[in-house]
Design an enzyme around this catalytic site. Structure first.
Site, mmCIF file in Angstrom:
data_model
loop_
_atom_site.group_PDB
_atom_site.id
_atom_site.type_symbol
_atom_site.label_atom_id
_atom_site.label_comp_id
_atom_site.label_asym_id
_atom_site.label_seq_id
_atom_site.Cartn_x
_atom_site.Cartn_y
_atom_site.Cartn_z
ATOM 1 N N ARG A 189 -41.693 2.795 25.191
ATOM 2 C CA ARG A 189 -42.366 3.732 24.299
ATOM 3 C C ARG A 189 -42.067 5.183 24.695
ATOM 4 O O ARG A 189 -41.806 6.028 23.835
ATOM 5 C CB ARG A 189 -43.871 3.463 24.325
ATOM 6 C CG ARG A 189 -44.238 2.069 23.845
ATOM 7 C CD ARG A 189 -45.653 1.684 24.212
ATOM 8 N NE ARG A 189 -46.634 2.542 23.537
ATOM 9 C CZ ARG A 189 -47.933 2.492 23.799
ATOM 10 N NH1 ARG A 189 -48.401 1.638 24.718
ATOM 11 N NH2 ARG A 189 -48.771 3.289 23.153
ATOM 12 N N LEU A 232 -48.176 -6.737 30.092
ATOM 13 C CA LEU A 232 -47.706 -6.133 28.834
ATOM 14 C C LEU A 232 -48.808 -5.207 28.340
ATOM 15 O O LEU A 232 -49.989 -5.464 28.556
ATOM 16 C CB LEU A 232 -47.433 -7.201 27.771
ATOM 17 C CG LEU A 232 -46.286 -8.197 28.004
ATOM 18 C CD1 LEU A 232 -46.244 -9.211 26.856
ATOM 19 C CD2 LEU A 232 -44.957 -7.490 28.135
ATOM 20 N N ASP A 233 -48.413 -4.128 27.658
ATOM 21 C CA ASP A 233 -49.404 -3.255 27.033
ATOM 22 C C ASP A 233 -50.273 -4.080 26.082
ATOM 23 O O ASP A 233 -49.815 -5.069 25.495
ATOM 24 C CB ASP A 233 -48.728 -2.141 26.228
ATOM 25 C CG ASP A 233 -47.969 -1.161 27.107
ATOM 26 O OD1 ASP A 233 -48.202 -1.155 28.320
ATOM 27 O OD2 ASP A 233 -47.142 -0.415 26.555
ATOM 28 N N LYS A 234 -51.504 -3.651 25.894
ATOM 29 C CA LYS A 234 -52.444 -4.360 25.023
ATOM 30 C C LYS A 234 -51.859 -4.643 23.641
ATOM 31 O O LYS A 234 -51.977 -5.745 23.113
ATOM 32 C CB LYS A 234 -53.733 -3.551 24.892
ATOM 33 C CG LYS A 234 -54.769 -4.167 23.959
ATOM 34 C CD LYS A 234 -56.007 -3.298 23.845
ATOM 35 C CE LYS A 234 -56.994 -3.881 22.836
ATOM 36 N NZ LYS A 234 -58.216 -3.069 22.707
#
Length: 236
Positions: free
Chosen positions: A151, A51-53
């Site tokens: 996103r 997962l993205d930070k």
């Protein structure tokens, strides 16, 4: 850091990753990651997906090589089911649909992705769950696992994820922008944002173990996102 463990057995562990924590170490080993924490606790831990930070929610790690291979194949062959929720800017003219737009690395900006016909196939289904004056609360299901997929796709639609500094305006959600006749409290010099991090959460992941049994792994919407939704509903 105390971790919220969603599910655990001898073969894999599912964690509700908080926003702001790296899933795995970066190249520079610049900060502690979730994998580092799990390695310290369990010894053997294998990366299955990321997962993205700044994205919170369900993430799975394998505890042995056999399970790692089994789960990794599920992700590669798109046999998993992945659902997210998020707050986006504006109101969509079409409340549900499928974004089928290839994604490629930006030719100039390092670490940034963009939509391009020459990119890799990328599909995101979306549905508006609730509308507000300037925002929409949405559910997403991704059928591919491209970097920053949701996103990038929401930027492509013109409705970036709230607080997205890369693909949106990065502005926090402020009560003063929602509530009419807003006033700061006595002795309060500066307004504290309702939400000041990427408004994207991996809510549900469905995988199968090596015996073919499905596991529905769910992470509740975090407090900061719930509080923001409550205020949007109250003052909409």
């Amino acid at each position: 850091m105390k971790l919220e463990i969603i599910f655990e057995n001898d073969n894999f562990i599912a964690v509700n990753k908080p926003s702001g924590l790296l899933s795995v170490p970066d190249r520079m080993q610049s900060e502690v990651s979730l994998k580092d924490i799990l390695l310290d606790k369990y010894g053997g831990i294998f990366t299955v997906h990321r997962l993205d930070k700044d994205t919170s929610g369900v993430i799975v790690f394998a505890k042995n090589e056999q399970t790692h291979k089994h789960l990794s194949q599920q992700f590669e062959q798109r046999e998993t089911e992945k659902f997210y929720v998020g707050l986006v800017l504006g109101r969509l003219s079409v409340p549900s649909g499928l974004i089928d737009m290839p994604i490629i690395e930006h030719p100039v900006k390092k670490g940034v992705m963009t939509t391009n016909r020459k990119g890799k196939a990328s599909q995101t289904a979306y549905q508006v769950l609730e509308e507000f004056n300037n925002y929409s609360w949405m559910q997403f299901q991704i059928f591919t696992g491209r970097t920053h997929q949701i996103r990038v796709h929401m930027k492509h639609l013109g409705h970036a994820i709230v607080c997205d500094e890369v693909y949106g305006d990065g502005h926090p959600v402020l009560l003063s922008a929602i509530k009419k006749k807003f006033k700061l409290g006595k002795d309060v010099l500066e307004e504290k944002p309702l939400l000041n991090r990427l408004a994207l959460h991996a809510q549900k992941l469905i995988i199968k173990d090596e015996e073919g049994n499905p596991h529905v792994l769910e992470a509740a919407v975090p407090k900061d996102m719930r509080a923001t939704l409550n205020q949007l509903e109250k003052w909409n």
